[in-house]
Design a protein around this motif. Structure first.
Motif, PDB file in Angstrom:
ATOM      1  N   TYR B  11     -56.389  19.440  -1.137  1.00  0.00           N
ATOM      2  CA  TYR B  11     -56.673  20.810  -0.618  1.00  0.00           C
ATOM      3  C   TYR B  11     -55.491  21.294   0.148  1.00  0.00           C
ATOM      4  O   TYR B  11     -54.683  20.541   0.858  1.00  0.00           O
ATOM      5  CB  TYR B  11     -57.507  20.746   0.480  1.00  0.00           C
ATOM      6  CG  TYR B  11     -59.034  20.420  -0.089  1.00  0.00           C
ATOM      7  CD1 TYR B  11     -59.794  21.194  -0.893  1.00  0.00           C
ATOM      8  CD2 TYR B  11     -59.722  19.258   0.170  1.00  0.00           C
ATOM      9  CE1 TYR B  11     -60.959  20.996  -1.410  1.00  0.00           C
ATOM     10  CE2 TYR B  11     -60.922  19.066  -0.588  1.00  0.00           C
ATOM     11  CZ  TYR B  11     -61.682  20.024  -1.190  1.00  0.00           C
ATOM     12  OH  TYR B  11     -62.784  19.481  -1.567  1.00  0.00           O
ATOM     13  N   ARG B  12     -54.924  22.409  -0.554  1.00  0.00           N
ATOM     14  CA  ARG B  12     -53.348  22.908   0.004  1.00  0.00           C
ATOM     15  C   ARG B  12     -53.661  24.301   0.706  1.00  0.00           C
ATOM     16  O   ARG B  12     -54.317  25.101   0.044  1.00  0.00           O
ATOM     17  CB  ARG B  12     -52.602  22.813  -1.326  1.00  0.00           C
ATOM     18  CG  ARG B  12     -52.156  21.512  -1.981  1.00  0.00           C
ATOM     19  CD  ARG B  12     -50.877  21.792  -2.750  1.00  0.00           C
ATOM     20  NE  ARG B  12     -50.488  20.568  -3.188  1.00  0.00           N
ATOM     21  CZ  ARG B  12     -51.252  19.773  -4.547  1.00  0.00           C
ATOM     22  NH1 ARG B  12     -52.080  20.468  -5.141  1.00  0.00           N
ATOM     23  NH2 ARG B  12     -50.722  18.841  -4.990  1.00  0.00           N
ATOM     24  N   GLU B  17     -51.183  19.997   3.536  1.00  0.00           N
ATOM     25  CA  GLU B  17     -51.835  19.539   2.373  1.00  0.00           C
ATOM     26  C   GLU B  17     -52.595  18.369   2.800  1.00  0.00           C
ATOM     27  O   GLU B  17     -52.399  17.492   3.389  1.00  0.00           O
ATOM     28  CB  GLU B  17     -50.524  18.846   1.377  1.00  0.00           C
ATOM     29  CG  GLU B  17     -50.863  18.776   0.172  1.00  0.00           C
ATOM     30  CD  GLU B  17     -49.534  18.321  -0.677  1.00  0.00           C
ATOM     31  OE1 GLU B  17     -49.069  19.287  -1.410  1.00  0.00           O
ATOM     32  OE2 GLU B  17     -49.578  17.121  -0.717  1.00  0.00           O
ATOM     33  N   THR B  18     -54.199  18.413   2.455  1.00  0.00           N
ATOM     34  CA  THR B  18     -54.700  17.387   2.722  1.00  0.00           C
ATOM     35  C   THR B  18     -55.284  16.626   1.589  1.00  0.00           C
ATOM     36  O   THR B  18     -55.949  17.250   0.700  1.00  0.00           O
ATOM     37  CB  THR B  18     -56.187  18.162   3.501  1.00  0.00           C
ATOM     38  OG1 THR B  18     -55.850  19.038   4.508  1.00  0.00           O
ATOM     39  CG2 THR B  18     -56.924  16.882   4.035  1.00  0.00           C
ATOM     40  N   VAL B  19     -54.954  15.137   1.424  1.00  0.00           N
ATOM     41  CA  VAL B  19     -55.698  14.544   0.304  1.00  0.00           C
ATOM     42  C   VAL B  19     -57.197  14.099   0.496  1.00  0.00           C
ATOM     43  O   VAL B  19     -57.325  13.464   1.618  1.00  0.00           O
ATOM     44  CB  VAL B  19     -54.867  13.436   0.249  1.00  0.00           C
ATOM     45  CG1 VAL B  19     -55.349  12.447  -1.030  1.00  0.00           C
ATOM     46  CG2 VAL B  19     -53.502  13.884  -0.064  1.00  0.00           C
ATOM     47  N   ALA B  20     -58.151  14.743  -0.013  1.00  0.00           N
ATOM     48  CA  ALA B  20     -59.619  14.254   0.141  1.00  0.00           C
ATOM     49  C   ALA B  20     -60.013  13.136  -0.801  1.00  0.00           C
ATOM     50  O   ALA B  20     -60.485  12.264  -0.230  1.00  0.00           O
ATOM     51  CB  ALA B  20     -60.427  15.496  -0.353  1.00  0.00           C
ATOM     52  N   LEU B  21     -59.110  12.916  -1.974  1.00  0.00           N
ATOM     53  CA  LEU B  21     -59.480  11.820  -2.526  1.00  0.00           C
ATOM     54  C   LEU B  21     -57.989  11.523  -3.367  1.00  0.00           C
ATOM     55  O   LEU B  21     -57.300  12.255  -3.626  1.00  0.00           O
ATOM     56  CB  LEU B  21     -60.467  12.323  -3.981  1.00  0.00           C
ATOM     57  CG  LEU B  21     -62.109  12.687  -3.331  1.00  0.00           C
ATOM     58  CD1 LEU B  21     -62.737  13.027  -4.704  1.00  0.00           C
ATOM     59  CD2 LEU B  21     -62.815  11.305  -2.902  1.00  0.00           C
ATOM     60  N   ASN B  22     -58.070  10.057  -3.368  1.00  0.00           N
ATOM     61  CA  ASN B  22     -56.747   9.482  -3.761  1.00  0.00           C
ATOM     62  C   ASN B  22     -57.129   8.494  -4.915  1.00  0.00           C
ATOM     63  O   ASN B  22     -57.512   7.204  -4.360  1.00  0.00           O
ATOM     64  CB  ASN B  22     -55.911   9.111  -2.585  1.00  0.00           C
ATOM     65  CG  ASN B  22     -54.442   8.628  -3.114  1.00  0.00           C
ATOM     66  OD1 ASN B  22     -54.255   8.934  -4.368  1.00  0.00           O
ATOM     67  ND2 ASN B  22     -53.826   8.133  -2.104  1.00  0.00           N
ATOM     68  N   ASN B  23     -56.665   8.449  -6.177  1.00  0.00           N
ATOM     69  CA  ASN B  23     -56.562   7.469  -7.047  1.00  0.00           C
ATOM     70  C   ASN B  23     -58.165   6.860  -7.279  1.00  0.00           C
ATOM     71  O   ASN B  23     -58.180   5.612  -7.171  1.00  0.00           O
ATOM     72  CB  ASN B  23     -55.698   6.618  -6.724  1.00  0.00           C
ATOM     73  CG  ASN B  23     -55.240   5.677  -7.885  1.00  0.00           C
ATOM     74  OD1 ASN B  23     -55.584   5.941  -9.227  1.00  0.00           O
ATOM     75  ND2 ASN B  23     -55.027   4.327  -7.829  1.00  0.00           N
ATOM     76  N   ILE B  24     -59.147   7.472  -7.421  1.00  0.00           N
ATOM     77  CA  ILE B  24     -60.291   7.165  -7.674  1.00  0.00           C
ATOM     78  C   ILE B  24     -60.717   6.843  -9.024  1.00  0.00           C
ATOM     79  O   ILE B  24     -60.564   7.742  -9.885  1.00  0.00           O
ATOM     80  CB  ILE B  24     -61.496   8.035  -6.953  1.00  0.00           C
ATOM     81  CG1 ILE B  24     -61.307   8.462  -5.546  1.00  0.00           C
ATOM     82  CG2 ILE B  24     -62.997   7.681  -7.356  1.00  0.00           C
ATOM     83  CD1 ILE B  24     -61.718   7.387  -4.608  1.00  0.00           C
ATOM     84  N   ASN B  25     -60.921   5.571  -9.376  1.00  0.00           N
ATOM     85  CA  ASN B  25     -61.434   5.265 -10.652  1.00  0.00           C
ATOM     86  C   ASN B  25     -63.141   4.571 -10.608  1.00  0.00           C
ATOM     87  O   ASN B  25     -63.248   3.492  -9.527  1.00  0.00           O
ATOM     88  CB  ASN B  25     -60.817   3.990 -11.203  1.00  0.00           C
ATOM     89  CG  ASN B  25     -59.193   4.453 -11.617  1.00  0.00           C
ATOM     90  OD1 ASN B  25     -58.842   5.097 -12.508  1.00  0.00           O
ATOM     91  ND2 ASN B  25     -58.316   4.223 -10.557  1.00  0.00           N
ATOM     92  N   LEU B  26     -63.927   5.171 -11.358  1.00  0.00           N
ATOM     93  CA  LEU B  26     -65.230   4.806 -10.883  1.00  0.00           C
ATOM     94  C   LEU B  26     -65.926   4.728 -12.507  1.00  0.00           C
ATOM     95  O   LEU B  26     -66.045   6.033 -12.795  1.00  0.00           O
ATOM     96  CB  LEU B  26     -65.972   5.861 -10.020  1.00  0.00           C
ATOM     97  CG  LEU B  26     -67.350   5.371  -9.692  1.00  0.00           C
ATOM     98  CD1 LEU B  26     -67.537   4.272  -9.142  1.00  0.00           C
ATOM     99  CD2 LEU B  26     -67.690   6.418  -8.734  1.00  0.00           C
TER     100      LEU B  26
END
Lengths: 388, 221
Positions: B11-12, B17-26
């Motif tokens: 979210y910018r 700048e807020t990182v809500a999700l980072n490198n999610i693999n699912l």
């Protein structure tokens, strides 16, 4: 979807009751104003039935009081005026001055049929001066003079009310005052003497008394100058000694008569416009607040499969449904006017006023609803879901 | 059923700048019941919104039922959600001015179906959650547990293959919470629906097939 819209709005009608009342009253005000405007417009588009553009009215002050003495100069005066090359025709009229206002009326009887009619007095030249087209018969002349019957020219409206499809020419009418019976010698179309907004009414013309003279109508050529007015006034004053002469143009009288409708119409429209503008502002504010309160619902609907367009349509639709509730209520009251024949306007005018008012209300409500609804549709569903 | 690759959500604003999700693999298999846990603000709901196509990732790829959702229009996404995904929310999100059955019919309004079909499907969904006798009631006349059951009926009325539940028991006491959990398990086991549930409750999470933990936008388990 429409069914659900109605259901949703019906279930929440109490929450929207103020809005419904607001739209209901706006509709009634609009209906009233529209009835007035449409009825005036309906009159306006009707033919006047005469042409008064180059006609001057000559007033004799105190003429009625001393009509007898003035009558001596009548022939001389008319002959003198007719000698001017600027003058086409001149006519003597007792009260038949268009746009001047008259109150003479009486009932006429034909068998069992009794009809109210307004009446005017004119002479043989009246038709020429005001260019009144005859649809049947002829105007008064020496041949129509009849000691037993007074010759009259009636208008089409009176003709239809008295005789229906029968021939009018030669028919005898009896006045309510048991006076001299009248014989129809001619029929004219319209004669909307009161102005462009004057409604059609029953009218007949009778010959002006030979010795009577209170006003003259002078038809002049379109090219006459203001100097001629002075010359005419001087000439008439020279003949009608002791009388004050005033000359007035019929076009000016027409403007004055029309202003009696224009001015209240403008005032009515302005007041109505302000009222509706206030309603629009209120509506806009209520919708804006309402949509902000329902962000969670917007998110839910988006999650369930509503597109942006459907969200916008939902809110516009809701307001339209609220407007429909108000309009149904409004129409219930509005239709009483034609049903009960209030104010004597034609039913078609009320129906048109209802339809126009409905369209205007829907249009305004739609305009008010569109922007907040469009904004609502643009709310991101993820944000909307977490707004509550 | 669900395949998320390198999902990142940032979210910018002009200054932050807020990182809500980072490198999610699912990956979630069809018929699986997955729970997502983590502290408040760790990105659980953001992840659920991305799976539910209510939000777009800043980076990465979302595949659901074999479809890749990178360049889909609003209309296409809405249609996919309507046909394939059922949502259950912590605060129920029922429309108070509509009756229970009208609330349940809501997803069906956005697809081609007759009023009769809608009514039948909604009645069947309410039957399934044990609220057939509350059809004509309004949400204000129901308890919290009943409201959530209505929300579940609404989520399943369109027979979606995927159910996304965002803290469905968060506003309920433990008894009602367990009732709701039983319904979700039932849907998962009997109807083979894939369920992804965000929860704060360890006990609820334990009843699911698999648990994913998030912390500061990253997958830690």
């Amino acid at each position: 979807m429409i069914r659900q819209l109605f259901k949703l709005m019906w279930n929440s009608k109490r929450n929207h009751s103020l809005l419904i009342i607001e739209i209901f009253f706006s509709f009634l005000v609009l209906f009233g104003v529209m009835s007035f405007i449409i009825s005036q417009y309906a009159n306006y588009v009707e033919p006047m039935g005469f042409e008064g553009d180059n006609v001057w009215v000559v007033w004799f002050e105190n003429a009625n009081a001393e009509g007898g003495s003035l009558s001596k100069q009548k022939e001389n005066m008319l002959n003198r005026i007719e000698t001017f090359e600027e003058v086409d025709y001149v006519t003597v009229s007792e009260n038949a001055i268009p746009f001047g206002g008259t109150r003479n009326s009486q009932s006429l009887k034909k068998g069992e049929v009794e009809v109210w009619s307004r009446y005017f007095f004119g002479d043989a030249n009246y038709e020429e001066v005001l260019e009144i087209p005859l649809t049947e018969g002829k105007w008064f002349d020496k041949n129509t003079d009849d000691l037993k019957y007074e010759p009259v020219i009636i208008n089409q409206r009176l003709r239809e009310e008295l005789f229906g499809n029968e021939t009018a020419i030669g028919q005898i009418l009896n006045p309510e005052d048991q006076g001299r019976p009248k014989k129809v010698v001619g029929v004219i179309g319209n004669f909307r003497w009161g102005g462009d907004f004057h409604k059609q009414e029953n009218i007949y013309f009778a010959p002006v008394g030979k010795d009577r003279i209170s006003t003259l109508l002078v038809k002049v050529k379109p090219t006459v100058t203001a100097e001629f007015e002075g010359q005419l006034s001087k000439t008439i004053s020279g003949i009608a000694k002791g009388y004050q002469i005033e000359i007035e143009r019929l076009v000016d009288k027409r403007k004055t008569a029309n202003n009696l409708i224009y001015i209240p119409s403008i005032i009515l429209l302005t007041v109505c416009g302000f009222l509706i503008f206030n309603v629009i502002l209120g509506l806009f504010g209520i919708l804006w607040a309402n949509i902000n309160k329902r962000k969670g619902e917007i998110g839910t609907r988006r999650a369930m499969g509503a597109t942006q367009m459907l969200i916008a349509g939902q809110f516009v639709g809701e307001v339209m449904v609220i407007a429909t509730f108000a309009l149904i209520l409004g129409c219930f009251f509005a239709v009483q006017f034609p049903l009960m024949n209030v104010f004597g306007l034609a039913n078609a005018i009320y129906i048109k006023a209802i339809l126009v008012s409905i369209l205007v209300i829907y249009f305004l409500v739609g305009i008010c609803a569109f922007y907040p609804s469009w904004q609502a549709s643009k709310i991101h569903p993820a944000i909307a879901l977490h707004a509550d | 059923m669900i395949n998320l690759q390198n999902i990142e959500k940032v979210y910018r604003t002009k200054t932050i700048e807020t990182v809500a999700l980072n490198n999610i693999n699912l990956s979630v298999e069809k018929g699986e019941f997955l729970s997502i846990m983590g502290p408040s603000g760790c990105g659980k709901s953001t992840l659920l919104n991305i799976i539910g196509l209510l939000d777009e990732p800043s980076e990465g790829q979302v595949q659901i039922a074999g479809s890749d959702f990178k360049k889909h229009s609003d209309k296409q996404l809405a249609a996919f959600r309507n046909q394939n995904i059922g949502f259950i929310f912590q605060s129920f999100h029922l429309i108070n001015d509509l009756s229970v059955i009208d609330n349940v019919e809501l997803p069906l309004i956005y697809r081609k179906s007759t009023a009769k079909q809608r009514r039948e499907l909604a009645a069947a969904a309410l039957e399934k959650v044990g609220l057939a006798n509350r059809m004509k009631h309004f949400p204000s006349q129901l308890s919290g547990g009943q409201k959530q059951r209505v929300a579940i009926a609404r989520a399943i009325v369109g027979r979606p293959a995927l159910i996304l539940a965002d803290e469905p028991t968060g506003n309920l006491d433990s008894v009602m919470g367990n009732e709701i959990m039983d319904i979700l398990l039932n849907l998962n086991q009997q109807d083979n629906a894939t369920v992804v549930m965000v929860t704060h409750d360890e006990n609820m999470a334990k009843r699911t097939n698999r648990l994913v933990r998030l912390f500061d936008g990253m997958q830690v388990q």
